[in-house]
Enzyme design. Structure first.
Site, short mmCIF file in Angstrom:
data_model
loop_
_atom_site.label_atom_id
_atom_site.label_comp_id
_atom_site.label_asym_id
_atom_site.label_seq_id
_atom_site.Cartn_x
_atom_site.Cartn_y
_atom_site.Cartn_z
N GLN A 37 0.93 -1.26 -0.16
CA GLN A 37 -0.09 0.06 0.22
C GLN A 37 0.92 1.11 0.09
O GLN A 37 2.17 0.99 -0.03
CB GLN A 37 -0.80 -0.05 1.12
N HIS A 68 -6.58 4.21 20.36
CA HIS A 68 -6.25 3.15 21.00
C HIS A 68 -6.93 2.55 22.28
O HIS A 68 -7.07 1.43 22.51
CB HIS A 68 -4.78 3.05 20.95
N ASP A 92 1.45 0.11 13.88
CA ASP A 92 1.94 1.22 14.80
C ASP A 92 2.37 1.13 15.99
O ASP A 92 2.97 1.97 16.73
CB ASP A 92 1.07 2.57 14.51
N GLU A 112 0.92 -7.82 11.74
CA GLU A 112 0.61 -6.86 10.72
C GLU A 112 1.11 -7.15 9.54
O GLU A 112 2.21 -7.82 9.30
CB GLU A 112 1.59 -5.61 11.55
N GLY A 145 -2.86 -11.22 8.28
CA GLY A 145 -3.65 -11.61 9.57
C GLY A 145 -4.90 -12.64 9.16
O GLY A 145 -5.21 -13.24 9.95
N ASP A 163 -7.41 -4.17 14.46
CA ASP A 163 -7.00 -2.79 14.27
C ASP A 163 -6.39 -2.73 12.77
O ASP A 163 -5.28 -2.19 12.62
CB ASP A 163 -5.75 -2.59 15.40
N PRO A 170 -6.08 -3.61 1.16
CA PRO A 170 -5.57 -4.80 1.70
C PRO A 170 -6.33 -5.17 3.10
O PRO A 170 -6.37 -6.26 3.44
CB PRO A 170 -4.18 -4.17 2.14
N1 SPD Z 1 -10.08 5.66 8.93
C1 SPD Z 1 -8.97 5.20 9.67
C2 SPD Z 1 -9.40 3.64 10.11
C3 SPD Z 1 -8.34 3.34 10.83
C4 SPD Z 1 -8.30 2.49 11.90
N2 SPD Z 1 -6.79 1.86 12.23
C5 SPD Z 1 -6.00 2.83 12.60
C6 SPD Z 1 -4.65 2.14 12.93
C7 SPD Z 1 -4.56 2.69 14.22
N3 SPD Z 1 -3.78 1.62 15.09
#
Ligand code: SPD
Length: 288
Positions: A37, A68, A92, A112, A145, A163, A170
């Site tokens: 990506q 989070h 992240d 991830e 995942g 998350d 993806p």
């Molecule tokens: N539009 C944003 C959606 C994002 C969701 N995950 C963000 C990752 C943060 N850990």
């Protein structure tokens, strides 16, 4: 203004969504195509460094806790045990940090798909993962995942946290019935499932469809509402699922008592209000 103009230095960095844009003033530090990506890292005056994937905001240093804490703590505080935890996405490190605040976690699999997201987050947004990156309980895998969940043993995780980014590209496969069915299979009987489920304002129908899909799989499932300032409309949701009862509604006292008290947003009181703060239009649509 063309969509590509948002990548100019000292300019506006915007996420475009059908006639709207959501942005910050700042400059682009990194803009690259990984194997998976497009990843953009930006430096902004008001929100610190930020991360975008395929031109959509993922997180910023300033508002990451709004996201989070609300995704992770309702699940971590209410599952019967929290020995073994799985995060899908979350490269992240913010969700991993929130999980590992719990001293009772013995093992955390963080899966991830894109190693570039991990590398760039560690370098440019190090406060998100913090000490989680060197915590011996963390098992970081840069893999798909969806495959991980297909291969995992039944009833093997106490908490599963999805998350991912948005349901296109993806991450699309993280929002369908077959994926949620696999999540349910690998979740323990008294565990809790959690997923980010988009905006009830900017993407109302999408949000409703996702919650309905999760409800078609888990016997108990409910959305919770909060605010993530940089996301489209700022209004966001997370949905929790369980097999035995609506256990995600109530944090376990002794677990909460073991946690530091320095949360930015989450608290048992906030959680109670946020589950109850379902917009009426969504509550009605979910009954249809
Ligand atoms: N539009 C944003 C959606 C994002 C969701 N995950 C963000 C990752 C943060 N850990």
């Amino acid at each position: 203004m063309k969509e590509s103009d948002h990548l100019k230095a000292d300019s506006w960095i915007d996420e475009y969504q059908s006639g709207q844009r959501f942005g910050l003033q700042g400059k682009v530090l990194i803009n690259k195509e990984s194997k998976i990506q497009k990843i953009t890292v930006v430096k902004t005056e008001k929100y610190g460094n930020g991360l975008l994937i395929d031109n959509c905001w993922m997180t910023t240093e300033y508002d990451e806790k709004y996201y989070h804490e609300c995704l992770v703590q309702p699940a971590m505080c209410s599952a019967k045990s929290i020995d073994k935890v799985l995060i899908i996405g979350g490269g992240d490190g913010g969700s991993a940090r929130e999980c590992l605040r719990h001293i009772n976690v013995k093992h955390l699999d963080l899966v991830e798909i894109d190693s570039e997201v991990v590398k760039l987050s560690q370098k440019y947004l190090p406060c998100l993962g913090g000490k989680a990156w060197i915590d011996p309980r963390l098992n970081l895998k840069c893999e798909d995942g969806i495959e991980w969940i297909k291969q995992a043993k039944s009833n093997s995780y106490d908490v599963i946290i999805i998350d991912g980014s948005d349901p296109k590209g993806p991450a699309e496969g993280l929002f369908n019935k077959s994926f949620y069915t696999d999540c349910k299979r690998i979740l323990k009987h008294d565990g809790v499932f959690a997923a980010q489920t988009e905006s009830p304002a900017a993407f109302r129908q999408l949000h409703i469809d996702i919650v309905k899909t999760i409800r078609s799989v888990f016997k108990y499932a409910d959305p919770l509402y909060g605010c993530v300032p940089i996301y489209p409309s700022g209004y966001w949701s997370w949905t929790f699922g369980a097999k035995d009862k609506r256990r995600y509604l109530r944090p376990i006292n002794r677990r909460v008592n073991n946690l530091p008290k320095d949360f930015e947003i989450w608290s048992p009181k906030w959680q109670n209000g946020a589950f109850n703060a379902i917009p009426n239009c969504i509550e009605q649509a979910l009954k249809e």
